[in-house]
Every structure is written in C-alpha cells, then in structure tokens.
Design an enzyme around this catalytic site. Structure first.
Site, mmCIF file in Angstrom:
data_model
loop_
_atom_site.group_PDB
_atom_site.id
_atom_site.type_symbol
_atom_site.label_atom_id
_atom_site.label_comp_id
_atom_site.label_asym_id
_atom_site.label_seq_id
_atom_site.Cartn_x
_atom_site.Cartn_y
_atom_site.Cartn_z
ATOM 1 N N GLU A 19 13.021 -31.926 25.001
ATOM 2 C CA GLU A 19 14.465 -31.826 25.111
ATOM 3 C C GLU A 19 15.047 -30.840 25.959
ATOM 4 O OE1 GLU A 19 16.527 -32.872 21.592
ATOM 5 O OE2 GLU A 19 18.488 -32.068 22.398
ATOM 6 N N ARG A 68 21.828 -29.363 11.130
ATOM 7 C CA ARG A 68 21.315 -30.496 10.816
ATOM 8 C C ARG A 68 20.737 -30.437 9.327
ATOM 9 N NH1 ARG A 68 20.929 -36.099 12.218
ATOM 10 N NH2 ARG A 68 22.063 -35.754 14.278
ATOM 11 N N PHE A 81 14.842 -33.154 13.590
ATOM 12 C CA PHE A 81 15.829 -32.189 14.210
ATOM 13 C C PHE A 81 16.581 -31.126 12.902
ATOM 14 C CE2 PHE A 81 19.695 -30.453 16.630
ATOM 15 C CZ PHE A 81 18.893 -30.537 17.867
ATOM 16 N N GLU A 99 13.692 -41.332 14.388
ATOM 17 C CA GLU A 99 13.483 -40.217 13.684
ATOM 18 C C GLU A 99 13.611 -40.486 11.860
ATOM 19 O OE1 GLU A 99 16.762 -38.277 15.764
ATOM 20 O OE2 GLU A 99 15.574 -36.477 15.503
#
Ligand code: MTE
Ligand code: HPA
Ligand code: MOS
Length: 772
Positions: free
Chosen positions: A228, A306, A340, A709
């Site tokens: 990313e 998160r 994440f 995910e």
C-alpha cells in the site's frame, strides 16, 4: 457466478507476467540499496568511493541526488527515501547503486564506508511507552462511565494481551522499473496496491508534475497491505537513478532485504481491566492499547484507529475506555496488513472474553453470547455507529449446530480428563468487520470502458490485482451489464493514465468501489446502444435486451458486435468512464465518532487443535467456518479468500515470529527462520461455507459483501483453541498466559507456568470473589 480467476491459466502455467517478467530496454541498469547497519545514529561520513569505482557500476544516488522531495511518506512526510544523515532502523536506505548487472549492484552496495555516531535506540513497545516516544499523538475512545462501573462490578480482571507482528511474505517481493520517456516524462512499472500514490511520490521526488509520471501494474504476486505504501520507496529510488543516468532502472529487492527494509503488521500490547457480573456480562472495560509503529507514522494513524474500532468485535461494550498509544521505535516502520489493525483489536477482546469465562468456570461461548450486540437494542458501537444488520446470532447459531460444537466440547473435556500428554482444545470465535476506508475521502473509484467494433470490451478501473480476484469480479459485472460472455471482456493493467486519482486497493472495498464504477460505465454504454437501437428500429427501450452476446430488439435479434458496428457507423461513442462514491458514511476522525463503515461483514469459526504438552507443538485438527459474503459476486473466489485469509491468520497467531536482537537487527529475515503456514498446515478435517440467503442489506454491487480481510480474523479461534487445550493442564479457573504467536516455545512456557500454578499473565481476579 463461480467462474475461475481471469488469470488462472496463466498462473498455473507460469505465463502470467509480473513486474520482474517485463521485457527490458537493452540499456537498462539494475539497482540495489545500501542500508543502515545500526538502529539509530548520525552518519558522520559516507564514503561511496569504493561503490562507485566497483567495475560495472554506473551511478550512485543518495539524499543529495533527489531533485525534489526526499520523502515517500503517505500521510505524514516523515519517511526519507534516502537517509538524510540520521538513520532510524537497521535496514534504512542510505543510497542506491545502479550497475550493468543485478549481482554487481548488490555486491557494490556492500562496499560503502559509513561512519556512524550511534544514538540510543528504543526497540520495543514497553521501552517506547517508558520514554514517551510516539510517532503520532494518543487517541482516546470513551463511552459511558467505565471507571465508576469498574468499581461497582462484582468481578474484575486485570491482564495484558501480547500479539506479535507479521511479515507479508508476498511471493513476489518489492520491485519497480523506471523508464525515462521523452521530455522529462517517466514510465514506472511498480508492484503496488496504490499506483496513484507511487505516481505522486515519484513526481514530488523528481520535482515533476503528475501528468509527466505514468504508473502501471498488471498484477502483484500478493500484496496483503505490504504494497500500500512501501512500493513508493522502491519506485522513487529507481526513478531518482533513472533521472540521474537517463537510463531505465530496475530495482528488485531480494527476499532478505525485503524483510529487513519494509514495514510489517504492528505488534500490540494491551493492558486491560474488565468488570463483569456473575453471568459473564461485561459491565466496564478499560484498555491501554499500544503498538509498535517503528520509526515513522506511515499508516499507523488509521491502523491504530481501526484497532480501537474493532476492539469491540461483536460485543456491546456499554462502558468502555480505549486509550491508544502509537509508539515510536527504532525499527522498520510498520504498515497495512490484512485487517489493518482490526485483528489486533479483536484478539484483545477475544482473550478478555475467554479469561472471563475461565474465571467464572463457564463455556467461553456462553460468555460470548451474553455480550453479543443485540439486533434492536444494545446495538450501538462505542464510536456511535448503529449495528444495523447484525448476523452474528444467526451465523453462530448455525455454526454451533453444523460443527457439533457442544458434543465435541464434551468429548474433548473427557479426553483431557485422562491427562494425556497430547491435549485437545476447541474454540468458537465470531468476526464483525467494518467495510470502508475510515478516511472517508478514499471511498471513491473510477472505471474506463472501451467497446471495439468487433464487439469486444477493454476494461480498466482504479483497482489493482494481487491475487484476490478483483479483475475477475469487475469483469463479471461488465459482462453482466452488457449481456456478454465473460470471455468478451479483457481487463488491462491498472494505469494512472487511464483512471486518475485512485485510492489504494485496500480495506477490502475494491470490488464494492470498482465494481460499482465499472457498472456505471457499462450502463452508460448500454444506454447509448439502447437509445440508438430504439431510433434505428423504432422500438421502445423496454424492447431492447442484452443477453448471451446477443441483442434482442423488438422481434429482431443480432449479435452484440453487429449492433456495435451499426452504432459506430451512426457515430455513437463506444467508450465511457464510470464513477462511484460510497453513500451514507460520515466520520470525524478527531473525535472517533460517526458512521465510518457502510456496513459490516460477519463470520464465525470453530477450531479444534491438539497440543503436545511435551514439545509445545500444536496441530489444527479441524476447522468449521461460516462466513458472510452477502450475495457473493463469485463464490469460488470468495471461498478462496476465506480459506487463504484464515490460514494466513493462523500463521500470524501460531508460527510467524518476528525477532529482533538487542542491536535492533531482525534475525528472522528469511523463510528459513520465519515460518509461514503451507498447504500441509491446512487441517485434515474442514468445512468452509458461505452464509446463504443473506444479500447485503445495503445497496452494494449486486448486494455482495467485501471478503478480502475479514476471514483472517477467523483464525483467532485457533489461538483460543490452543489456550483451551493448555487450560486443561492447570487447575480449574486457571488463566493461561499465552502470547501470540503461540509458537512451541510460547506454548511450553505457558504450560510450565500453568503447571507451576503461577499466573504470570498478570491477570488477577479481584473483587468479592478474589482468591477463587
Ligand atoms: N488475496 C490475495 N490472494 N492476495 C493478496 O495480496 N490482499 C488482501 C485481500 N486478499 C490479498 C488477498 C488484502 S490486505 C486486502 S485489503 C484485499 O484483498 C484487497 O482486495 P479487495 O479490496 O479486492 O478485497
Ligand atoms: N484500510 C486499509 N487501508 C487503508 C485504510 C483502511 O481503513 N485507510 C487508509 N489506508
Ligand atoms: Mo489491505 S491491509 O487493506 O491492503
């Protein structure tokens, strides 16, 4: 539609082209990085003379050679491409060298003479907390009156949860090729989840405009979040060397360098205190959450956010405080990794729930159920989002039945009661995972569709393919909208010159976002063709249908290609863009309040394990999974995501251990010392199913749900099954101090502690029933 992956035939025959396979111009040079050998220090002198004079070397670039910004940080500009004089981790790039051969560049890179002034290094979370070293300010999420309610709770438990990091171990390592074009432009081939960010960072590094830089990626050999932000470093270094030499540069990291240099999943520790009643209901929870961010911010802000927003998992926490510390360490800067931060948050609550059950002598499943979000009441998350379509009860009920959880739990208890050296354990854990980028602006996507006069379609969209099947799914959408066979659609490489300003392919949202954007583009073309047919054949729009490569116009029938040719002759545009942005979401990241997620994806898993109490080895014997993918876009691909995600999670929690020595050197920097799961770790008994009959209640593409995910977190059931097996070695109500990853060493240590009757976990039952 369960079609195969669009590149399956290329993958299995070795003909799929990855960045390393791209044919190179004959004047291409190969590059390698020179890295810091110390964790923290100033560079007094850097002598690159021996590197430059090594036969075959053409150029060396360091901080002074970057024409523009010497930075590749995405959210915060604190990531130098080349160390500007200060090094902050072992493996920090100091320079890059370009040579005629790959091996020459690597050898030459070793020859630099660097004189460092060493500075004290902070190497782990506790040390960073003690020094108050952070990359970003702390965040706090508060609801209700946790501290008052803790004082009032009849039972309280204190403890610490440790969970390790994880290397992405994508099969294809980081790589970029920079090819100078005319008039200062540059073409970049990059193995990246985020072509637009690579474009921007290369432009800034070279002091050029975005319209001069083009970034392409046909596919990655895995990304898992590791591509990313990190690819921008590789691409920028290649671009600086290409700029300096005027020649194409290929920069590919070997595996060891990749593991040493690039960011990983954050390891976390959590000190908690929980208050609960005798039925196991959580009355109050206070958590200090701290993560190892490494030397810079990278994506640590949203990762830790998160984690905070998934610490509830499927449980209603009425009175809760979560304080999150983003710790700065002199180790590699950690980054996105499948989930994440969500997985780390969830591990914390799942261990707490497990401990509550053990403290009360209850089945952990009963404590879970006691605390699940309700469907109408008790359904607001600590950050204020209402859990609208709660599938946890349905999924867990079905899975308990289909897996024969109760019966097996009883049999396992009987087995363990004979005190065999190989113990067994079982655990059921749920998953509730929020879908959308928490940064609302990233929730947008674009697509570009061309229809050629032979009736074939070329599709381009902003997402990237890393094996997850995104290109297949988006092609299916276009085929469906145009009534064409899938074979009529070709997906071309992701390219910043075709769809601009794209978000990272991340947050599992790419089929939601790009699927809708491509649908919009396809609908525009279908509408134009329909309108043309209405005029040409004097019919109404309802009399025109597209199906199986044919177009039905009133009583007429012709091939799609025939209609397209007629439309072309009538000068109808056969190309269209499409755009989509996620509705309903709004979120204030400074207060952590609002509706960050469009919807939630759910799932649950039951793991059964065997634990050899003499060696500490564990084996997954059986897994039962029921996962929610809404109405699947492609059930075959989704099942692959569920199975792969689960096993990747099992690796994270059981065998993948990152180990730095006291000098801050990563000693587990190759598959020989860093153990990922393989096909042989898949359990002999397994049943993986998608939840049927529950389309997404929100208007997503064909009512599907994101699936990339969430399944990783199903693996928490394996960790807790190991904990369950170990608990059987101790007295009733003992709390195993099992850390993750539960390697054989960690398991043995935990068994020793539990045998000794000590609860080193620091978890102590306090309150009226203290001393149980
Ligand atoms: N599956 C494969 N085969 N390879 C990958 O690199 N990455 C995962 C997941 N599944 C990954 C994968 C991660 S981290 C994410 S965010 C999603 O795929 C991204 O793709 P999606 O948005 O299309 O689900
Ligand atoms: N998930 C994954 N990647 C991201 C996110 C997120 O929420 N935000 C920024 N990058
Ligand atoms: Mo995935 S960690 O959002 O790339």
């Amino acid at each position: 539609m369960s079609t195969r992956h669009e590149s399956a035939h290329l993958h299995v025959s070795g003909r799929a082209l990855y960045t390393d396979d791209i044919s190179l111009p004959s004047n291409t040079l190969h590059a390698a990085f020179g890295l810091s050998s110390i964790a923290h220090g100033r560079i007094r002198t850097l002598n690159i003379g021996p590197v430059q004079s090594f036969p075959g070397v053409f150029a060396v670039a360091s901080a002074a050679d970057v024409p523009g910004e010497n930075n590749y940080g995405s959210a915060v500009p604190d990531d130098p491409i080349f160390a500007p004089g200060l090094v902050e981790y072992v493996g920090a790039p100091i320079f890059a060298v370009a040579a005629d051969q790959y091996i020459t560049a690597r050898k030459a890179a070793q020859l630099a003479q660097v004189d460092y002034e060493p500075l004290p290094a902070i190497l782990d979370i506790r040390a960073a907390l003690a020094a108050n070293a952070t990359v970003l300010p702390p965040q706090r999420l508060l609801r209700g009156r946790p501290h008052e309610m803790l004082a009032e709770a009849p039972h309280r438990l204190k403890g610490t949860v440790h969970v390790g990091g994880q290397d992405h171990l994508y099969l294809e390592g980081q790589i970029a090729i920079a090819v100078p074009q005319e008039d200062g432009a540059m073409l970049i081939h990059s193995s990246t989840q985020h072509p637009s960010e690579v474009q921007q960072i290369v432009a800034h590094a070279l002091s050029k405009h975005a319209n001069q830089i083009t970034v392409q990626c046909r596919r990655m050999g895995g990304g898992f979040g590791g591509k990313e932000t990190q690819p921008a470093l590789i691409a920028a270094a290649a671009a600086v060397l290409a700029h300096k030499t005027g020649r194409p540069i290929k920069l590919r990291l070997d595996r060891d360098t990749d593991m040493v240099m690039t960011g990983k999943r954050h390891d976390f520790l959590a000190d908690y205190e929980v208050g609960f009643d005798s039925s196991g209901r959580i009355m109050a929870l206070s958590v200090m959450l701290a993560s190892r961010c490494g030397y810079s911010a990278d994506l640590s802000g949203p990762v830790n956010d998160r984690a905070m927003m998934h610490l509830d998992n499927a449980y209603f926490l009425e009175n809760v405080e979560i304080v999150s510390h983003r710790c700065k360490t002199h180790t590699v800067s950690n980054t996105a990794f499948r989930g994440f931060g969500g997985p780390q948050g969830m591990v914390v609550i799942e261990q707490i729930v497990d401990s509550i059950a053990r403290a009360l002598g209850m089945d952990p499943l009963a404590v879970r159920r006691r605390n699940f979000y309700g469907t109408h009441a008790r359904n607001v998350t600590p950050y204020g989002q209402i859990v609208e379509d709660n599938l946890v009860h349905l999924i867990v009920d079905r899975l308990v039945e289909s897996s024969h959880y109760r019966e097996r739990r009883r049999q396992i208890a009987e087995w363990n009661a004979t005190e065999p050296p190989v113990r067994r354990g079982i655990a059921l854990t749920p998953v509730k995972f929020g879908i959308s980028f928490t940064a609302t602006l990233f929730n947008q996507a674009g697509a570009l569709i061309h229809v050629y006069t032979d009736g074939t379609v070329l599709l381009n969209h902003g997402g990237t393919e890393m094996g997850q099947g995104l290109f297949t799914k988006v092609a299916q959408v276009v085929a469906t909208e145009l009534g064409l066979p899938l074979a009529a659609i070709r997906v071309s490489a992701t390219d910043t010159s075709k769809v601009p300003n794209t978000s990272a392919t991340a947050a599992s949202a790419s089929s939601d976002l790009n699927g809708k954007a491509a649908q919009a583009a396809a609908q525009t073309i279908r509408e134009r063709l329909t309108q043309f047919a209405c005029e040409a054949y004097s019919v109404t729009a309802t009399e025109v249908t597209f199906k199986d490569g044919q177009v039905f116009i009133g009583s007429q029938q012709m091939s799609f290609a025939e209609l397209v040719q007629q439309a072309y002759r009538a000068r109808i545009s056969l190309s269209s863009t499409g755009y989509y942005r996620t509705p309903k979401i709004e979120y204030d990241k400074s207060t952590l309040r609002g509706r960050p997620f469009f919807y939630y994806a759910y799932g649950a898993a039951v793991s059964e394990v065997a634990v050899d109490t003499l060696t500490g080895e564990t084996r997954l014997l059986r897994v039962d999974i029921l996962h929610d993918a809404g109405r699947p876009l492609n059930a075959a691909i989704d099942l692959g995501q569920v199975e792969g995600g689960f096993l990747q999670g099992v690796g994270w929690l059981t065998s993948e251990e990152l180990w730095w020595n006291e000098r801050g050197e990563l000693r587990t920097h190759a598959p020989s010392t860093y153990k990922i799961p393989t096909a042989r770790d898949w359990p002999p008994q397994w049943r993986v199913e998608l939840l049927e009959g529950r389309p997404n209640s929100e208007d997503t593409i064909y009512r599907s749900k994101a699936v990339g995910e969430p399944p990783l977190m199903l693996a928490i059931s394996t960790l807790l099954a190991i904990r369950d097996a170990i608990a059987s070695c101790g007295s009733a109500r003992a709390l195993p101090d099992l850390v993750a990853p539960a390697t054989p060493e960690a398991v043995l240590r935990c068994i020793e502690n539990i045998n000794a009757g000590t609860i080193v976990y620091q978890a102590a039952l306090v309150g009226e029933e203290a001393g149980l």
